[in-house]
Design an enzyme around this catalytic site. Structure first.
Site, mmCIF file in Angstrom:
data_model
loop_
_atom_site.group_PDB
_atom_site.id
_atom_site.type_symbol
_atom_site.label_atom_id
_atom_site.label_comp_id
_atom_site.label_asym_id
_atom_site.label_seq_id
_atom_site.Cartn_x
_atom_site.Cartn_y
_atom_site.Cartn_z
ATOM 1 N N PHE A 13 32.601 -45.797 75.980
ATOM 2 C CA PHE A 13 31.532 -44.806 75.822
ATOM 3 C C PHE A 13 31.042 -44.746 74.357
ATOM 4 O O PHE A 13 29.884 -45.088 74.063
ATOM 5 C CB PHE A 13 32.086 -43.454 76.317
ATOM 6 N N TYR A 147 49.008 -39.706 73.227
ATOM 7 C CA TYR A 147 47.699 -39.820 72.554
ATOM 8 C C TYR A 147 47.755 -39.100 71.207
ATOM 9 O O TYR A 147 47.420 -39.666 70.164
ATOM 10 C CB TYR A 147 46.625 -39.203 73.446
#
Ligand code: UDP
Length: 329
Positions: A13, A147
């Site tokens: 993206f 993450y």
């Protein structure tokens, strides 16, 4: 001579929007991606562009790159809670081993490197809004830890390369961003809600919907990143839109936007899901002269048009990605 930039996560993206921006600005762009979460469709329009080259490579493995490089932008990483759960080891590797490889490459080429960090470094924040000086509240062993901690390590090793090797480094802390080319099924709230509305399903609110997020339109984010890259600021800078909204209000906005009569249903809040998030962008304003310009209503309209352009097949397909081959790594 045109400047040369390597963008990792190019088929994703944000990476694909960055490729477009740097090509528009007259750079030679090398887009690298291993296509684990990115898709080539996001770069299809650049196929015959002489200023663009795609390199299929996993940055967690040694990177050999021929020729000069002026800039590196490291945007490769799974970026949604569902992805981190599916491919936790890759999530850890891309921002740790991958960042190490890219810092080494930047050093070898004498390139300036900008790494994509995240508001997740603040975890479930105990201060609000979040300023760059806040150290965060992260659970290292929770589901999002793979993450959050990888991104925290990424910041740390980037600063170490700057301090120890004198490397030219930049760190952007990205808050929730939206726009075209988001994956419909990556679990993030905006594509989830729009996909549900378009398929005639109920919108799934996690928890009671009182948690907040602040959504930034992708063009604003890209402008902020470009400004940061060419600034002298070495320490992390928040880039995001401070316009904060609860997830319940956001669901209503999506129902209005899509002109549907969908109901909302409630599901349990995922573990360690931050209850509130809003960037303090004072530093970006002062140091970069940057503020977001696209309102949520305008940005959502543009984004909705993108999702409307998807085929039925894309709308109903679970996910294009084949994570299976990576799961053992
Ligand atoms: N969320 C939701 N329904 C969904 C997907 C997400 O209510 O179908 C919530 C999620 O629990 C979180 C917020 O929306 O509180 C934003 O989630 P997202 O995964 O987009 O990003 P992040 O949590 O990383 O900000």
């Amino acid at each position: 001579m045109k400047k040369r930039v390597l963008i990792t996560g190019a088929a994703g993206f944000l990476g694909s929007h960055l490729c477009d921006r740097f090509i528009k600005d007259g750079f030679i762009v090398f887009g690298m991606d291993n296509l684990i979460t990115g898709k080539l469709q996001n770069l299809e329009h650049l196929n015959n562009n002489k200023c663009f080259e795609f390199i299929n490579h996993d940055v967690s493995e040694y990177i050999s790159f021929e020729g000069e490089l002026d800039y590196i932008l490291h945007f490769a990483s799974p970026a949604s809670p569902i992805d981190y759960l599916k491919i936790p080891i890759q999530t850890l590797k891309v921002s740790s081993l991958g960042t190490h490889n890219l810092l080494g490459l930047a050093k070898a080429k004498g390139a300036r490197i900008l790494v994509a960090s995240t508001s997740e470094v603040y975890g479930d924040p105990l201060v609000h809004p979040q300023q760059e000086s806040y150290f965060g509240n992260v659970n290292p062993i929770g589901p999002r830890g793979v993450y959050d901690e990888a991104k925290r390590f990424q910041e740390s090793i980037t600063m170490a390369y700057h301090r120890f090797h004198g490397l030219e480094t930049r760190i952007v802390r990205i808050f929730n961003t939206y726009g075209s080319r988001m994956r419909l099924n990556d679990g993030r709230v905006l594509p989830a809600f729009i996909g549900q509305a378009l398929r005639g399903e109920d919108l799934t609110i996690f928890g009671d919907g009182s948690q907040t997020r602040s959504f930034c339109y992708v063009d604003d984010l890209v402008n902020g990143i470009v400004k940061l890259l060419f600034s002298n600021e070495v320490e992390p800078v928040n880039i995001g839109n401070p316009d904060e909204i609860t997830i319940a209000e956001f669901a209503n906005e999506i129902i209005k936007l899509t002109n549907t009569n969908q109901k909302v249903i409630y599901k349990p809040l995922p573990e360690n899901d931050p209850l509130q998030r809003q960037p303090d962008i004072t530093k970006a304003k002062d140091v970069l002269g940057w503020i977001p310009k696209v309102s949520r209503s305008e940005g959502l309209k543009r984004t909705y048009n993108y999702f409307l352009s998807l085929t039925e097949d894309e709308l109903y397909k679970k996910d294009h990605n084949d994570f299976k081959k990576y799961i053992k790594n």
